[in-house]
Design an enzyme around this catalytic site. Structure first.
Site, short mmCIF file in Angstrom:
data_model
loop_
_atom_site.label_atom_id
_atom_site.label_comp_id
_atom_site.label_asym_id
_atom_site.label_seq_id
_atom_site.Cartn_x
_atom_site.Cartn_y
_atom_site.Cartn_z
N TRP A 1 -5.34 -7.85 5.60
CA TRP A 1 -3.90 -7.58 4.63
C TRP A 1 -4.17 -8.30 3.40
O TRP A 1 -3.89 -7.63 2.19
CB TRP A 1 -2.74 -7.97 5.36
CG TRP A 1 -2.42 -7.22 6.83
CD1 TRP A 1 -2.59 -7.88 8.16
CD2 TRP A 1 -2.35 -5.87 6.91
NE1 TRP A 1 -2.14 -6.68 8.92
CE2 TRP A 1 -2.23 -5.36 8.17
CE3 TRP A 1 -2.33 -4.59 5.93
CZ2 TRP A 1 -2.38 -4.09 8.73
CZ3 TRP A 1 -2.33 -3.44 6.17
CH2 TRP A 1 -2.21 -3.12 7.53
N ASP B 1 2.87 -12.97 1.85
CA ASP B 1 3.03 -11.80 2.72
C ASP B 1 3.49 -12.54 4.36
O ASP B 1 2.51 -13.35 4.77
CB ASP B 1 1.70 -10.98 3.00
CG ASP B 1 2.03 -9.91 4.02
OD1 ASP B 1 2.96 -9.87 4.63
OD2 ASP B 1 1.15 -8.91 3.99
N LYS C 1 7.55 -6.03 12.72
CA LYS C 1 6.75 -7.02 13.70
C LYS C 1 7.99 -8.14 14.37
O LYS C 1 7.98 -8.36 15.36
CB LYS C 1 5.83 -8.05 12.91
CG LYS C 1 5.03 -7.51 11.85
CD LYS C 1 3.81 -6.56 12.43
CE LYS C 1 3.13 -5.53 11.72
NZ LYS C 1 2.35 -6.14 10.45
#
Ligand SMILES: *Cc1c(COP(=O)(O)O)cnc(C)c1O
Length: 361
Positions: free
Chosen positions: A102, A172, A196
Site C-alpha cells: 500500500w 494511511d 477494516k
C-alpha cells in the site's frame, strides 16, 4: 446458522450488536417509515445521522478543532492520487517510506504528479520490519511526508512516528483507525478506507488540518478536491449514506460498550498477545515479522510447508475460522484481528492451532 469467526483483512467483521441494531432499524429508522438506505441525503433525519457521526468521531478520536473530518468515497486507493493532487503543490516534492504494497502504491501514484522520493524501504526482507529513518535523508522542502501506519499485508506497524518537523506527516491508517488512540495533532492528514475497522466498504474517512485545504492544483477534479468536501460538509453530492450510518453505530459501540479507544487498545493488545505468545511457543507455526514491529491488527504466520499451510487453512475454515489464507504475495496465513473480532475468537483459533500442531508434529 452459526456465525463464523472471520479473520479477513477486509472487508471484515462488524460488531454483532451493531449488526443487530442495524437489523432492528432496517425497515423503519426512528419512525421515518423507511430504512437509512432509502432516505434522501438532504433530509433532516439523515443530516442528524451524518452530523452525529462526525461529532462521535471527533469525540472518540479526540480530533482537534483545527482539523476537518471529511466523508468520501473511492477507498484509500483514491487517496493515493487525491493527496498529491491537493498537497504536492508547493515544491512539488514528497517523501515516502516503503513498508509494503500500500505504501508503494501511494508512492507510485504520487510520482505521477511530482517528485516522489523514497526515504527508506524494507523491501529487502519482504517488508518484515519498519526501516530505521535517517533525518538527513528527508527532503527539507517536501510538501508532505507519507507513511502507512499499519501494513495490512505484511503485519508491521510504526511504533514511533518519523520526526518531520514542519513538514506535514500524512498517514494511511486504513487498517488501524480506531484500534487505539492516535495523537491527531502529529499529522497533517490521515486517511482510511472504512472496511477494516469502521463500516462496510464504500466510505473513506479523511482527517485534514485546516491549512492544508485549498492548495489543490487547478486541474484537480472537483470530486478530488478536499475543499469541495470541506465547504459542503461532505454533502456536495450524495455521500455513502448507509456506510456513514453504520460508522455512527460502530462509534457508539466503541464509546458506550467498549469504553473508548484506550479500552479498545487494551482489548486489541490482549488479543494480539494471545496469538503472538502462542506463535512464539509453537514448534510448528511461526510469525513472519520482527517482534518490535508486530501489528496489533494483522498477524501473518507460516508453518514452513506450503502443503501444511493449505491444509491448515482448509481445516480451519471447516471449523468456522474463515479467511485465514495469507495475501497472495506473501503466502502462509494471516489472521486479521480487528476491533470487532472478539477475544473469544482468538482464543478458539489458538486452541484449534494447538490441536493442529499436535496432529502434525
Ligand atoms: C485495504 C487497504 C488499502 C486499500 O483500501 P481500498 O479502500 O480498497 O482502496 C489501502 N491501504 C491500506 C493500509 C489498506 O489496509
Amino acid at each position: 446458522m452459526a456465525r463464523v469467526y472471520n479473520f479477513s483483512a477486509g472487508p471484515s467483521m462488524l460488531p454483532e450488536s451493531v449488526l443487530k441494531k442495524a437489523a432492528l432499524e432496517m425497515l423503519d429508522y426512528q419512525n421515518s417509515g423507511q430504512s437509512v438506505m432509502e432516505m434522501s441525503h438532504r433530509s433532516k433525519i439523515f443530516e442528524t445521522i451524518i452530523q452525529s457521526c462526525e461529532a462521535l468521531l471527533r469525540e472518540v478520536m479526540e480530533i482537534p478543532d483545527n482539523y476537518k473530518v471529511l466523508f468520501l468515497q473511492g477507498g484509500a486507493s483514491s487517496q493515493f492520487a487525491m493527496v498529491p493532487l491537493n498537497l504536492m503543490t508547493g515544491s512539488g516534492k514528497a517523501d515516502f517510506v516503503i513498508t509494503g504494497q500500500w505504501a508503494n502504491k501511494a508512492y507510485q501514484e504520487a510520482a505521477r504528479y511530482g517528485q516522489a522520493n523514497i526515504v527508506a524501504s524494507s523491501k529487502d526482507k519482504t517488508f518484515s520490519y519498519i526501516p530505521k529513518l535517517d533525518k538527513s535523508e528527508f527532503t527539507p522542502d517536501a510538501d508532505y511526508f507519507h507513511i502507512c501506519l499499519n501494513n495490512t499485508i505484511y503485519g508491521t506497524r510504526f511504533t514511533e512516528l518519523p520526526d518531520t518537523g514542519d513538514i506535514p506527516l500524512v498517514a494511511d491508517i486504513s487498517s488501524c483507525i480506531l484500534s487505539e488512540p492516535i495523537d491527531v495533532s502529529k499529522f497533517g492528514l490521515l486517511y482510511a478506507g472504512a472496511q477494516k475497522n469502521v463500516a462496510p466498504a464504500g466510505l473513506t474517512i479523511v482527517i485534514i488540518r485546516d491549512d492544508l485545504i485549498g492548495k489543490a492544483r487547478d486541474i484537480t477534479p472537483t470530486m478530488f478536491n478536499y475543499k469541495t468536501y470541506s465547504e459542503h460538509n461532505s454533502m456536495y453530492n450524495t455521500p455513502p449514506c448507509y456506510q456513514i450510518y453504520i460508522c455512527k453505530l460502530v462509534l457508539e459501540w466503541i464509546r458506550d460498550e467498549i469504553g473508548g479507544l484506550k479500552k479498545m487498545k487494551e482489548i486489541n493488545e490482549k488479543k494480539a498477545k494471545i496469538l503472538y505468545d502462542y506463535l512464539d511457543s509453537s514448534a510448528l507455526f511461526r510469525g513472519t515479522v520482527e517482534k518490535e514491529y508486530r501489528s496489533l491488527m494483522n498477524v501473518p504466520f507460516v508453518t514452513g510447508s506450503e502443503d501444511l499451510d493449505a491444509e491448515f487453512v482448509k481445516q480451519a475454515a471447516e471449523r468456522g475460522f474463515v479467511n485465514l489464507k495469507g495475501h497472495r504475495t506473501v503466502g502462509g496465513m494471516r489472521a486479521s484481528i480487528y476491533n470487532a473480532m472478539p477475544v473469544e475468537g482468538v482464543e478458539k483459533l489458538v486452541e484449534f492451532m494447538r490441536e493442529f500442531e499436535e496432529k502434525h508434529s
